[in-house]
Design a protein around this motif. Structure first.
Motif, PDB file in Angstrom:
ATOM      1  N   GLU A 129      15.720  -3.558  44.809  1.00  0.00           N
ATOM      2  CA  GLU A 129      15.499  -3.177  46.286  1.00  0.00           C
ATOM      3  C   GLU A 129      15.980  -4.333  47.428  1.00  0.00           C
ATOM      4  O   GLU A 129      16.293  -4.149  48.274  1.00  0.00           O
ATOM      5  CB  GLU A 129      13.962  -2.982  46.266  1.00  0.00           C
ATOM      6  CG  GLU A 129      13.332  -2.815  47.815  1.00  0.00           C
ATOM      7  CD  GLU A 129      14.083  -1.297  48.086  1.00  0.00           C
ATOM      8  OE1 GLU A 129      14.088  -0.972  49.610  1.00  0.00           O
ATOM      9  OE2 GLU A 129      14.706  -0.577  47.298  1.00  0.00           O
ATOM     10  N   LYS A 133      18.254  -3.441  50.399  1.00  0.00           N
ATOM     11  CA  LYS A 133      17.897  -4.283  51.646  1.00  0.00           C
ATOM     12  C   LYS A 133      18.817  -4.954  52.415  1.00  0.00           C
ATOM     13  O   LYS A 133      19.383  -4.948  53.593  1.00  0.00           O
ATOM     14  CB  LYS A 133      16.474  -4.636  51.933  1.00  0.00           C
ATOM     15  CG  LYS A 133      15.346  -3.664  51.490  1.00  0.00           C
ATOM     16  CD  LYS A 133      13.950  -4.319  51.668  1.00  0.00           C
ATOM     17  CE  LYS A 133      12.835  -3.465  51.449  1.00  0.00           C
ATOM     18  NZ  LYS A 133      11.544  -4.245  51.428  1.00  0.00           N
ATOM     19  N   ARG A 204      20.405   7.217  50.089  1.00  0.00           N
ATOM     20  CA  ARG A 204      19.258   6.067  50.551  1.00  0.00           C
ATOM     21  C   ARG A 204      19.006   5.926  52.072  1.00  0.00           C
ATOM     22  O   ARG A 204      19.845   6.287  52.940  1.00  0.00           O
ATOM     23  CB  ARG A 204      20.318   4.744  50.267  1.00  0.00           C
ATOM     24  CG  ARG A 204      19.626   3.330  50.868  1.00  0.00           C
ATOM     25  CD  ARG A 204      18.455   2.991  50.246  1.00  0.00           C
ATOM     26  NE  ARG A 204      18.017   1.659  50.580  1.00  0.00           N
ATOM     27  CZ  ARG A 204      17.082   0.842  50.196  1.00  0.00           C
ATOM     28  NH1 ARG A 204      16.357   1.353  49.122  1.00  0.00           N
ATOM     29  NH2 ARG A 204      16.692  -0.178  50.903  1.00  0.00           N
ATOM     30  N   THR A 207      16.356   1.063  55.290  1.00  0.00           N
ATOM     31  CA  THR A 207      14.738   0.661  55.554  1.00  0.00           C
ATOM     32  C   THR A 207      14.868  -0.183  57.160  1.00  0.00           C
ATOM     33  O   THR A 207      13.744  -0.377  57.705  1.00  0.00           O
ATOM     34  CB  THR A 207      14.421  -0.493  54.773  1.00  0.00           C
ATOM     35  OG1 THR A 207      15.404  -1.611  54.641  1.00  0.00           O
ATOM     36  CG2 THR A 207      14.234   0.102  53.275  1.00  0.00           C
TER      37      THR A 207
END
Length: 446
Positions: A129, A133, A204, A207
């Motif tokens: 992750e 990111k 995806r 974020t």
């Protein structure tokens, strides 16, 4: 732990109201901890929403908002890798801002790192992750300056894992058909690995921006694989089957973005151009064919690379530069007359390890590439754009190969790049996100 009734009465103040309040506060805290970064950064990263539309294809041309779009692009494959760590992360912003000042419009970079250092995909279907990111950050920063990204999904070469890593995974799990690297293209288990990877990338949710990748116009398009070759099947059937299956799979998930293959541009054994245009005899034996591979309707534009000093060992510099023009004209003609699709030269470079190398030779090479693109663009031809390999920022010497440059360190090179920006802008009209820079970049040349 069970609390006594007296403790409970002290906590709620005797009126039983504290638990609901604490519950509400806990929900707010959970939302902030889970989505705080997104809430804080929404405004900064979404302010360009009105300026970003998907790049589309109209026949052999790219269009944005109904206007012709020609690419003056570059490669910085290292973006995601460098975005992982705080000490290298600033290089992404520095490179993107410098590119914006040159009027560059699209960067080609890796959206893969398989089982290697800073791996995005640690093992089949397992992702880091922190690295994901980092890719989120790259996309968000590109969006911030109005630059689009051409994202490549896997490497034919061993660097950053590549198809070799997929084969190792299958072999290690006891499901691989063969230890050959080319089994990447035909092994059913590996095809499943790759499809799962692709689906994860396309769906995806960033974020930072809150957008799924498949919904983000910052992404110019997807590239199936960097420089595919399948030498164990020189007929090309194996690779062709893989291209058709994977491109259909991608379009089933994401029909908003453009898709290309990542070819070097070699003509196959049945092509009449194999003897007249290919660099040397070996090029027809790589299991690829530019026309056949690029023809499926699921492939939106063709891709070609240009490395004359890698492909020829005995040809003079003059001969190599002549080849560049002939190579480009041939593929643009294919785009105009046969494929009816844009053709992008997604890598071009000249090595500084050549005997007698001088930076002026690279300038001459860049100028030839840009002139061919410009001549095609003036006629609204299929020459959709070019991407130099590769651009770096200062302090990245250990990541350089013999093709990389810091473009603003050499005035003549910088001038050639920005002049090409201005010539293309004059044809297509100022492109929205960089329109404000054009007056400064072109200094009256528009």
């Amino acid at each position: 732990m069970v609390k006594s009734s007296s403790s409970y009465n002290r906590m709620v103040g005797g009126n039983g109201m504290l638990f609901p309040i604490l519950g509400f506060a806990s929900i707010i805290a959970f939302i902030y901890l889970s989505f705080g970064d997104l809430l804080v950064s929404d405004d900064r990263y979404k302010k360009n929403d009105m300026n970003m539309s998907f790049v589309e294809r109209n026949g052999s041309n790219f269009i944005v908002d109904g206007q012709l779009f020609y690419v003056n692009g570059w490669n910085s494959y290292w973006f995601m890798d460098h975005a992982v760590h705080d000490h290298t992360k600033p290089r992404i912003k520095q490179m993107l801002q410098a590119a914006s000042k040159m009027g560059l419009t699209v960067c080609r970079t890796w959206a893969f790192n398989d089982g290697d250092y800073n791996a995005l995909q640690v093992s089949p279907g397992q992702f880091d992750e922190k690295v994901f990111k980092a890719l989120d950050y790259v996309i968000a920063e590109a969006r911030e300056v109005g630059i689009r990204l051409l994202l490549s999904l896997v490497n034919n070469l061993d660097a950053y894992g590549g198809k070799t890593q997929y084969v190792k995974w299958a072999w290690g799990e006891g499901v691989g058909l063969s230890p050959s690297n080319d089994s990447f293209f035909y092994d059913p288990s590996i095809r499943i690995y790759f499809k799962n990877y692709v689906k994860t990338i396309l769906t995806r949710k960033n974020t930072i921006t809150g957008l799924q990748y498949r919904d983000d116009p910052t992404i110019f398009g997807w590239e199936l694989i960097n420089e595919p070759r399948c030498i164990t099947d020189r007929s090309g059937d194996t690779l062709q089957d893989w291209i058709e299956e994977m491109s259909t799979f991608i379009k089933g998930i994401d029909n908003k973005h453009l898709l290309t293959i990542g070819l070097e541009g070699f003509y196959g054994p049945k092509s009449p151009k194999k003897d007249t245009v290919n660099p040397e005899f070996w090029a027809a034996d790589m299991g690829v064919d530019f026309i056949r591979n690029s023809a499926p309707s699921t492939i939106d534009f063709a891709s070609v690379h240009i490395y004359p000093d890698q492909w020829f060992k005995r040809k003079s510099l003059k001969g190599k530069l002549k080849f560049v023009g002939d190579w480009m004209h041939s593929h643009i003609e294919d785009g105009d007359k046969v494929l009816k699709k844009p053709v992008m030269f997604t890598e071009f470079g000249l090595s500084d390890l050549n005997r007698g190398f001088d930076p002026s030779q690279r300038d001459e090479f860049y100028k030839i590439v840009f002139d061919v693109i410009y001549e095609s663009a003036k006629k609204k031809g299929a020459g959709g754009g070019s991407f130099a390999w590769q651009f770096l920022v200062e302090g990245m010497e250990e990541f350089n190969d013999d093709f990389g440059i810091v473009p603003w360190k050499r005035a003549s090179t910088y001038e050639i790049i920005t002049r090409h920006t201005c010539r293309l802008a004059k044809i297509r009209g100022a492109y929205k996100p960089i329109a404000g820079n054009m007056k400064n970049i072109c200094n009256g040349r528009l």
